[in-house]
Scaffold this active site. Structure first.
Site, PDB file in Angstrom:
ATOM      1  CE  LYS A  13      -1.882  -1.140   3.983  1.00 47.19           C
ATOM      2  NZ  LYS A  13      -1.403  -2.537   4.187  1.00 47.19           N
ATOM      3  NE  ARG A  88      -4.779  -1.230  10.122  1.00 46.82           N
ATOM      4  CZ  ARG A  88      -3.755  -0.694   9.424  1.00 46.82           C
ATOM      5  NH1 ARG A  88      -3.797   0.414   9.051  1.00 46.82           N
ATOM      6  NH2 ARG A  88      -2.830  -1.438   9.092  1.00 46.82           N
ATOM      7  NE  ARG A 127       7.194  -2.544   6.444  1.00 45.94           N
ATOM      8  CZ  ARG A 127       5.702  -2.552   6.340  1.00 45.94           C
ATOM      9  NH1 ARG A 127       5.163  -1.979   5.413  1.00 45.94           N
ATOM     10  NH2 ARG A 127       5.011  -2.903   7.244  1.00 45.94           N
ATOM     11  NE  ARG A 160       6.137  -0.296  10.280  1.00 47.97           N
ATOM     12  CZ  ARG A 160       4.943  -0.304   9.259  1.00 47.97           C
ATOM     13  NH1 ARG A 160       4.835   0.219   8.205  1.00 47.97           N
ATOM     14  NH2 ARG A 160       3.914  -1.138  10.209  1.00 47.97           N
ATOM     15  NE  ARG A 171       1.665  -4.801  11.217  1.00 48.91           N
ATOM     16  CZ  ARG A 171       3.027  -4.748  10.480  1.00 48.91           C
ATOM     17  NH1 ARG A 171       3.928  -5.198  11.204  1.00 48.91           N
ATOM     18  NH2 ARG A 171       2.842  -4.008   9.768  1.00 48.91           N
TER      19      ARG A 171
HETATM   20  P1  ADP Z   1       0.813  -1.667   7.450  1.00 48.14           P
HETATM   21  O1  ADP Z   1       1.237  -1.054   6.429  1.00 48.14           O
HETATM   22  O2  ADP Z   1       2.072  -2.903   7.721  1.00 48.14           O
HETATM   23  O3  ADP Z   1      -0.448  -2.372   7.482  1.00 48.14           O
HETATM   24  P2  ADP Z   1       0.455   0.520   8.996  1.00 48.14           P
HETATM   25  O4  ADP Z   1       1.530   1.584   8.968  1.00 48.14           O
HETATM   26  O5  ADP Z   1      -0.778   0.852   8.181  1.00 48.14           O
HETATM   27  O6  ADP Z   1       0.754  -0.916   8.863  1.00 48.14           O
HETATM   28  O7  ADP Z   1       0.041   0.554  10.706  1.00 48.14           O
HETATM   29  C1  ADP Z   1       0.615   0.171  11.504  1.00 48.14           C
HETATM   30  C2  ADP Z   1       0.077   0.089  12.920  1.00 48.14           C
HETATM   31  O8  ADP Z   1      -0.638   1.610  13.214  1.00 48.14           O
HETATM   32  C3  ADP Z   1      -1.373  -0.994  13.035  1.00 48.14           C
HETATM   33  O9  ADP Z   1      -0.762  -2.106  13.353  1.00 48.14           O
HETATM   34  C4  ADP Z   1      -1.848  -0.305  13.943  1.00 48.14           C
HETATM   35  O10 ADP Z   1      -1.692  -0.481  15.344  1.00 48.14           O
HETATM   36  C5  ADP Z   1      -1.962   1.226  13.840  1.00 48.14           C
HETATM   37  N1  ADP Z   1      -2.880   1.910  12.873  1.00 48.14           N
HETATM   38  C6  ADP Z   1      -2.691   2.346  11.717  1.00 48.14           C
HETATM   39  N2  ADP Z   1      -4.074   2.739  11.123  1.00 48.14           N
HETATM   40  C7  ADP Z   1      -4.972   2.530  12.001  1.00 48.14           C
HETATM   41  C8  ADP Z   1      -6.620   2.542  11.857  1.00 48.14           C
HETATM   42  N3  ADP Z   1      -6.941   3.137  11.074  1.00 48.14           N
HETATM   43  N4  ADP Z   1      -6.876   2.116  13.104  1.00 48.14           N
HETATM   44  C9  ADP Z   1      -6.399   1.691  14.092  1.00 48.14           C
HETATM   45  N5  ADP Z   1      -4.976   1.391  14.315  1.00 48.14           N
HETATM   46  C10 ADP Z   1      -4.244   1.961  13.189  1.00 48.14           C
HETATM   47  P1  ADP Z   2       1.966  -1.914   3.276  1.00 52.16           P
HETATM   48  O1  ADP Z   2       2.088  -0.283   3.207  1.00 52.16           O
HETATM   49  O2  ADP Z   2       0.816  -2.261   2.565  1.00 52.16           O
HETATM   50  O3  ADP Z   2       2.239  -2.310   4.642  1.00 52.16           O
HETATM   51  P2  ADP Z   2       4.936  -1.599   1.975  1.00 52.16           P
HETATM   52  O4  ADP Z   2       4.468  -0.618   0.642  1.00 52.16           O
HETATM   53  O5  ADP Z   2       5.508  -0.900   3.029  1.00 52.16           O
HETATM   54  O6  ADP Z   2       3.305  -2.180   2.359  1.00 52.16           O
HETATM   55  O7  ADP Z   2       5.495  -3.016   1.389  1.00 52.16           O
HETATM   56  C1  ADP Z   2       5.940  -3.901   2.298  1.00 52.16           C
HETATM   57  C2  ADP Z   2       7.197  -4.612   1.656  1.00 52.16           C
HETATM   58  O8  ADP Z   2       7.109  -5.099   0.745  1.00 52.16           O
HETATM   59  C3  ADP Z   2       8.341  -3.364   1.762  1.00 52.16           C
HETATM   60  O9  ADP Z   2       9.457  -3.726   2.137  1.00 52.16           O
HETATM   61  C4  ADP Z   2       8.320  -3.187   0.012  1.00 52.16           C
HETATM   62  O10 ADP Z   2       9.423  -2.749  -0.458  1.00 52.16           O
HETATM   63  C5  ADP Z   2       7.979  -4.602  -0.258  1.00 52.16           C
HETATM   64  N1  ADP Z   2       7.154  -4.620  -1.654  1.00 52.16           N
HETATM   65  C6  ADP Z   2       5.993  -3.586  -2.106  1.00 52.16           C
HETATM   66  N2  ADP Z   2       5.592  -4.138  -3.205  1.00 52.16           N
HETATM   67  C7  ADP Z   2       6.115  -5.124  -3.541  1.00 52.16           C
HETATM   68  C8  ADP Z   2       5.977  -5.967  -4.534  1.00 52.16           C
HETATM   69  N3  ADP Z   2       5.149  -5.678  -5.751  1.00 52.16           N
HETATM   70  N4  ADP Z   2       6.803  -6.900  -4.983  1.00 52.16           N
HETATM   71  C9  ADP Z   2       7.786  -7.511  -3.857  1.00 52.16           C
HETATM   72  N5  ADP Z   2       7.953  -6.513  -2.860  1.00 52.16           N
HETATM   73  C10 ADP Z   2       7.183  -5.673  -2.668  1.00 52.16           C
END
Ligand code: ADP
Ligand code: ADP
Ligand code: ZN
Length: 214
Positions: A13, A88, A127, A160, A171
């Site tokens: 994302k 979420r 990551r 992270r 998660r």
């Molecule tokens: P990822 O991209 O790996 O899904 P995020 O950066 O979106 O992770 O979220 C990291 C953490 O931040 C989540 O596991 C949660 O604890 C918190 N978080 C993010 N967005 C929300 C939301 N909309 N509601 C509740 N908690 C959230």
């Molecule tokens: P999210 O915001 O959904 O948690 P990220 O964009 O941070 O996900 O991506 C999670 C990890 O996967 C990062 O280390 C990123 O570089 C890697 N990644 C993202 N897109 C791809 C893809 N299409 N193929 C392989 N690895 C990817």
């Protein structure tokens, strides 16, 4: 363009949000990034959020919903926005609908970046992020030119706190239980556009542009 980007943790994302933000010239609003910025600044909100984030649990709706409403009320969101990581759960989705309705606004599309859970633990644990400029890398899939150093700004890359094996598993469970039902919610509103996220980075973005121009 008023968009949501959804997908399991690690689906890509944040990575694709950067492309979409540049292509459509809309602000990228990531609730996770907002919580992490607050933690860096040691604000009350940041310290509260940390206790949930470290366990892979959702930060309570009571703070999260108001935070998003405030952000969406800022003038740069008037013509469009890309929300990443919110909503979420159903409560958050309903609150967003009500908020937009009260302003005579509505969503144009909900993008779902679909990636099988098997691939995701490896993506999450590998990551690396730049705390200075926010760039994201992956030790195997998208390594920086110099190990541990951000290509964009030269900052020192970090892992992270919540990108451990155990927290990632939690998660993914939270996603299945609380977030996955939103796919049907948006499907019923004819907004859902699903893209296969288990492809090369550039191909995923091509598919995103395709479904958004349809
Ligand atoms: P990822 O991209 O790996 O899904 P995020 O950066 O979106 O992770 O979220 C990291 C953490 O931040 C989540 O596991 C949660 O604890 C918190 N978080 C993010 N967005 C929300 C939301 N909309 N509601 C509740 N908690 C959230
Ligand atoms: P999210 O915001 O959904 O948690 P990220 O964009 O941070 O996900 O991506 C999670 C990890 O996967 C990062 O280390 C990123 O570089 C890697 N990644 C993202 N897109 C791809 C893809 N299409 N193929 C392989 N690895 C990817
Ligand atoms: Zn950087």
């Amino acid at each position: 363009m008023k968009l949501l980007i959804m997908g399991r943790p690690g689906a890509g994302k944040g990575t694709q949000a950067v492309n979409i933000r540049e292509y459509y010239n809309i602000p990228h609003i990531s609730t996770g990034d907002i919580f992490r910025a607050n933690l860096k600044g040691q604000t009350k909100l940041g310290l509260l959020a940390k206790t949930y984030m470290d366990k892979g649990l959702l930060v309570p709706d009571s703070v999260t919903i108001d935070l998003v409403k405030d952000r969406l009320s800022q003038p740069d969101c008037k013509e469009g926005f890309l929300l990443d990581g919110f909503p979420r759960n159903l409560e958050q989705a309903k609150a967003l609908d009500e908020f937009l309705k009260s302003r005579n606004e509505s969503l144009d599309a909900v993008l779902d970046i679909d990636v099988k859970p098997e691939v995701l633990i490896d993506r999450i644990v590998g990551r690396r992020v730049c705390p200075t400029c926010g760039a994201t890398f992956h030790i195997k899939n998208n390594p920086p030119k110099v190990e541990g150093v951000c290509d964009k700004c030269g900052g020192k890359l970090i892992q992270r706190n919540d990108d451990t094996y155990e927290t990632a598993e939690n998660r993914l469970k939270v996603y299945d239980n609380q977030t996955a039902p939103l796919l049907d919610y948006y499907k019923n509103q004819h907004l859902l556009k699903t893209v296969n996220g288990d492809q090369d980075f550039a191909k995923v973005f091509e598919d995103i542009k395709k479904v958004l121009t349809k």
